[in-house]
Design a protein around this motif. Structure first.
Motif, PDB file in Angstrom:
ATOM      1  N   PHE A   1      -3.114   3.477  -4.445  1.00 46.41           N
ATOM      2  CA  PHE A   1      -2.048   4.622  -4.499  1.00 46.41           C
ATOM      3  C   PHE A   1      -2.608   5.998  -4.673  1.00 46.41           C
ATOM      4  N   PRO A   2      -1.778   7.012  -4.189  1.00 44.58           N
ATOM      5  CA  PRO A   2      -2.178   8.384  -4.006  1.00 44.58           C
ATOM      6  C   PRO A   2      -2.314   9.025  -5.687  1.00 44.58           C
ATOM      7  N   VAL A   3      -3.015  10.233  -5.786  1.00 40.51           N
ATOM      8  CA  VAL A   3      -3.113  11.144  -6.816  1.00 40.51           C
ATOM      9  C   VAL A   3      -1.761  11.368  -7.275  1.00 40.51           C
ATOM     10  N   GLY A   4      -1.243  11.253  -8.278  1.00 40.80           N
ATOM     11  CA  GLY A   4       0.026  11.576  -8.651  1.00 40.80           C
ATOM     12  C   GLY A   4       1.267  10.674  -8.230  1.00 40.80           C
ATOM     13  N   GLY A   5       0.939   9.557  -7.470  1.00 40.24           N
ATOM     14  CA  GLY A   5       1.941   8.645  -6.798  1.00 40.24           C
ATOM     15  C   GLY A   5       1.845   7.200  -7.562  1.00 40.24           C
ATOM     16  N   ASN A   6       2.866   6.295  -7.016  1.00 42.76           N
ATOM     17  CA  ASN A   6       2.882   5.027  -7.382  1.00 42.76           C
ATOM     18  C   ASN A   6       2.348   3.922  -6.205  1.00 42.76           C
ATOM     19  N   ARG A   7       2.175   2.697  -6.649  1.00 40.08           N
ATOM     20  CA  ARG A   7       1.928   1.871  -5.620  1.00 40.08           C
ATOM     21  C   ARG A   7       3.297   1.431  -4.951  1.00 40.08           C
ATOM     22  N   VAL A   8       3.171   1.010  -3.765  1.00 40.51           N
ATOM     23  CA  VAL A   8       4.041   0.839  -2.757  1.00 40.51           C
ATOM     24  C   VAL A   8       4.424  -0.745  -3.331  1.00 40.51           C
ATOM     25  N   VAL A   9       5.859  -0.903  -3.373  1.00 37.25           N
ATOM     26  CA  VAL A   9       6.278  -2.217  -3.966  1.00 37.25           C
ATOM     27  C   VAL A   9       7.270  -2.676  -2.854  1.00 37.25           C
ATOM     28  N   GLN A  10       7.129  -3.793  -2.291  1.00 35.08           N
ATOM     29  CA  GLN A  10       7.991  -4.337  -1.445  1.00 35.08           C
ATOM     30  C   GLN A  10       9.308  -4.964  -1.788  1.00 35.08           C
ATOM     31  N   GLU A  11       9.164  -5.629  -3.304  1.00 32.23           N
ATOM     32  CA  GLU A  11      10.177  -6.408  -3.792  1.00 32.23           C
ATOM     33  C   GLU A  11       9.941  -6.524  -5.213  1.00 32.23           C
ATOM     34  N   ALA A  12      10.807  -6.280  -5.747  1.00 26.99           N
ATOM     35  CA  ALA A  12      10.617  -6.212  -7.460  1.00 26.99           C
ATOM     36  C   ALA A  12      12.104  -7.045  -7.744  1.00 26.99           C
ATOM     37  N   ALA A  13      12.663  -7.572  -6.829  1.00 26.70           N
ATOM     38  CA  ALA A  13      14.280  -8.293  -7.422  1.00 26.70           C
ATOM     39  C   ALA A  13      13.943  -9.774  -7.831  1.00 26.70           C
ATOM     40  N   GLY A  14      14.773 -10.295  -8.347  1.00 25.32           N
ATOM     41  CA  GLY A  14      14.526 -11.791  -8.774  1.00 25.32           C
ATOM     42  C   GLY A  14      14.598 -12.084 -10.054  1.00 25.32           C
ATOM     43  N   GLY A  15      15.078 -11.166 -11.164  1.00 29.88           N
ATOM     44  CA  GLY A  15      15.061 -11.492 -12.547  1.00 29.88           C
ATOM     45  C   GLY A  15      13.667 -11.257 -13.156  1.00 29.88           C
ATOM     46  N   GLN A  16      13.679 -11.726 -14.509  1.00 29.16           N
ATOM     47  CA  GLN A  16      12.504 -11.491 -15.254  1.00 29.16           C
ATOM     48  C   GLN A  16      11.364 -12.290 -14.770  1.00 29.16           C
ATOM     49  N   CYS A  17      11.564 -13.370 -14.101  1.00 25.04           N
ATOM     50  CA  CYS A  17      10.420 -14.212 -14.092  1.00 25.04           C
ATOM     51  C   CYS A  17       9.487 -13.822 -12.661  1.00 25.04           C
ATOM     52  N   VAL A  18      10.117 -12.827 -11.908  1.00 28.35           N
ATOM     53  CA  VAL A  18       9.248 -12.552 -10.714  1.00 28.35           C
ATOM     54  C   VAL A  18       8.538 -11.037 -10.862  1.00 28.35           C
ATOM     55  N   VAL A  19       7.301 -11.290 -10.537  1.00 29.87           N
ATOM     56  CA  VAL A  19       6.454 -10.089 -10.514  1.00 29.87           C
ATOM     57  C   VAL A  19       6.517  -9.553  -9.378  1.00 29.87           C
ATOM     58  N   GLU A  20       6.491  -8.030  -9.371  1.00 29.67           N
ATOM     59  CA  GLU A  20       6.757  -7.271  -8.236  1.00 29.67           C
ATOM     60  C   GLU A  20       5.789  -7.566  -7.129  1.00 29.67           C
ATOM     61  N   ARG A  21       6.184  -7.596  -5.983  1.00 36.03           N
ATOM     62  CA  ARG A  21       5.434  -7.826  -4.941  1.00 36.03           C
ATOM     63  C   ARG A  21       5.047  -6.519  -4.221  1.00 36.03           C
ATOM     64  N   LEU A  22       3.493  -6.472  -4.169  1.00 35.78           N
ATOM     65  CA  LEU A  22       3.068  -5.221  -3.556  1.00 35.78           C
ATOM     66  C   LEU A  22       2.956  -5.428  -2.068  1.00 35.78           C
ATOM     67  N   GLY A  23       2.546  -4.256  -1.211  1.00 34.03           N
ATOM     68  CA  GLY A  23       2.291  -4.420   0.190  1.00 34.03           C
ATOM     69  C   GLY A  23       3.090  -3.207   0.790  1.00 34.03           C
ATOM     70  N   GLY A  24       2.243  -2.575   1.933  1.00 30.23           N
ATOM     71  CA  GLY A  24       2.923  -1.589   2.579  1.00 30.23           C
ATOM     72  C   GLY A  24       2.230  -0.383   2.530  1.00 30.23           C
ATOM     73  N   VAL A  25       1.116  -0.277   1.470  1.00 39.52           N
ATOM     74  CA  VAL A  25       0.523   0.863   1.417  1.00 39.52           C
ATOM     75  C   VAL A  25      -0.540   1.193   2.720  1.00 39.52           C
ATOM     76  N   GLY A  26      -0.669   0.200   3.537  1.00 41.96           N
ATOM     77  CA  GLY A  26      -1.403   0.589   4.700  1.00 41.96           C
ATOM     78  C   GLY A  26      -0.351   1.517   5.751  1.00 41.96           C
ATOM     79  N   GLU A  27       0.640   1.061   5.961  1.00 44.33           N
ATOM     80  CA  GLU A  27       1.747   1.873   6.654  1.00 44.33           C
ATOM     81  C   GLU A  27       1.941   3.094   6.168  1.00 44.33           C
ATOM     82  N   GLN A  28       2.033   3.258   4.894  1.00 42.96           N
ATOM     83  CA  GLN A  28       2.324   4.673   4.463  1.00 42.96           C
ATOM     84  C   GLN A  28       0.994   5.414   4.560  1.00 42.96           C
ATOM     85  N   ILE A  29      -0.367   5.068   4.513  1.00 40.17           N
ATOM     86  CA  ILE A  29      -1.204   5.702   4.952  1.00 40.17           C
ATOM     87  C   ILE A  29      -1.179   6.023   6.424  1.00 40.17           C
TER      88      ILE A  29
END
Length: 362
Positions: free
Chosen positions: A239-267
């Motif tokens: 992630f960039p200085v002062g920024g956050n990780r790119v999250v694809q999906e964080a839905a699905g309730g308490q049992c689902v860990v956020e799904r990362l991906g997309g930082v390549g496209e951001q760059i």
């Protein structure tokens, strides 16, 4: 009576899991005459009687070179936080009593849990409920403490390195900037090692927030020196200085860990706006998890399986097998899950990468 043990594989799959299963089954049967029960689909398998099956040496014949796991796995199954649907709504409940009862009903005297930090934390909770457990470390991110390396990591690095070798030729031919996004949520071991092995020009990892202006300036300097292409490796959790990780999906309730991906496209977008060059992205994704395990991962996985059986024989429960130098040893599971094994931004690996002329985002 014949001793009966069980084994499950939890979390994401990775090359070498079948080697561990085979190692446990063969070591338990050979000279000991123990039975091994395979639990399918991680901890969820205990909630379904049909997912608990006997594994014999015949059942594990020929699986050594196979990727994945013959038992199946799940990175969402947690008996202490299990989602159920009631009246059309998802509720999270504790079904650990049912899991413990199933273990007792099956006559299992010890459980081998093959998994990463999340699976081993669940194992630790089951130990508090009286379940005798031995852990086997598994994560392609190589971010578990107390083991020099985890099986599956070597194969993942080689897969990423092979991709870099191929991207180099097309980047040079078309005078492009090629961005390769690899796995690595919080630890950038795959990106760093494959980047060094594959001759990357820029490596971006979660442990070092990147400055996109510095990255662009490094690429521009290469162009001025006559090198009209660049190859960038980025871990999905970077992630960039002062920024956050790119999250694809964080839905699905308490049992689902956020799904990362997309930082390549951001760059790609950020570099494309400041460089007069064509920037393309390749996301390696689950190719890193699949395929034939390397010889290193087959040997380490097999030895881990044998060591797990030896620990059960010694009644050394609460231990996790580990690689220490060339030896297979063991450490308390508590020590292995106290935190993640991250790259030291000022350590030897990063310093050596920079000494090779690799830009690390700062």
């Amino acid at each position: 009576m014949t001793k009966r043990i069980a084994i499950l594989t939890g979390g994401g799959d990775c090359p070498g899991l079948n080697a561990v299963i085979r190692g446990v089954v063969k070591a338990a049967a050979s000279g000991r005459g123990w039975e091994v029960i395979g639990i399918e689909d991680g901890f969820d398998g205990f909630l379904h009687p049909e997912k608990c099956r006997l594994l014999t040496p015949e059942d594990v014949r020929g699986i050594l070179p196979r990727g994945g796991t013959i038992l199946g796995t799940s990175n969402r199954g947690n008996p202490f936080s299990f989602p159920i649907v009631r009246e059309g709504r998802v509720e999270v409940v504790d079904v650990s009593d049912e899991v413990v009862s199933r273990i007792q009903m099956l006559g299992i005297s010890a459980l081998v849990v093959v998994g990463g930090e999340g699976s081993l934390k669940i194992a630790r909770q089951l130990m508090d409920r009286g379940v005798p457990i031995v852990g086997v470390p598994k994560t392609i991110d190589n971010d578990l403490l107390e083991t020099d390396v985890t099986f599956g990591y070597n194969t993942a690095v080689q897969t990423a390195t092979d991709a870099l070798d191929k991207l180099h030729s097309t980047a040079e031919s078309h005078h492009r900037v090629m961005v390769l996004e690899v796995m690595g949520r919080y630890a950038g071991w795959i990106a760093l090692e494959s980047g060094m092995a594959g001759g990357a020009d820029v490596i971006l990892i979660p442990e070092i927030p990147y400055d996109i202006e510095q990255v662009a300036a490094a690429i521009a300097r290469r162009v001025r020196c006559g090198r009209r292409f660049s190859v960038i490796v980025v871990a999905e959790g970077a992630f960039p200085v002062g920024g956050n990780r790119v999250v694809q999906e964080a839905a699905g309730g308490q049992c689902v860990v956020e799904r990362l991906g997309g930082v390549g496209e951001q760059i790609r977008r950020e570099l494309g706006s400041v460089l007069e060059m064509d920037v393309r992205v390749t996301v390696l994704g689950h190719l890193q998890r699949g395929g034939t395990p390397s010889s290193f991962d087959r040997v380490v996985g097999s030895r881990f399986g044998v060591k797990a059986v030896e620990l059960i024989e010694q009644e050394a429960f609460g231990q996790m097998v580990c690689l220490s130098g060339r030896d297979i040893a063991s450490v308390p599971i508590d020590d292995a899950i106290r935190s993640l094994k991250l790259i030291d931004p000022n350590g030897d690996m990063v310093r050596h990468a920079e000494a090779l002329g690799i830009m690390v985002g700062r």
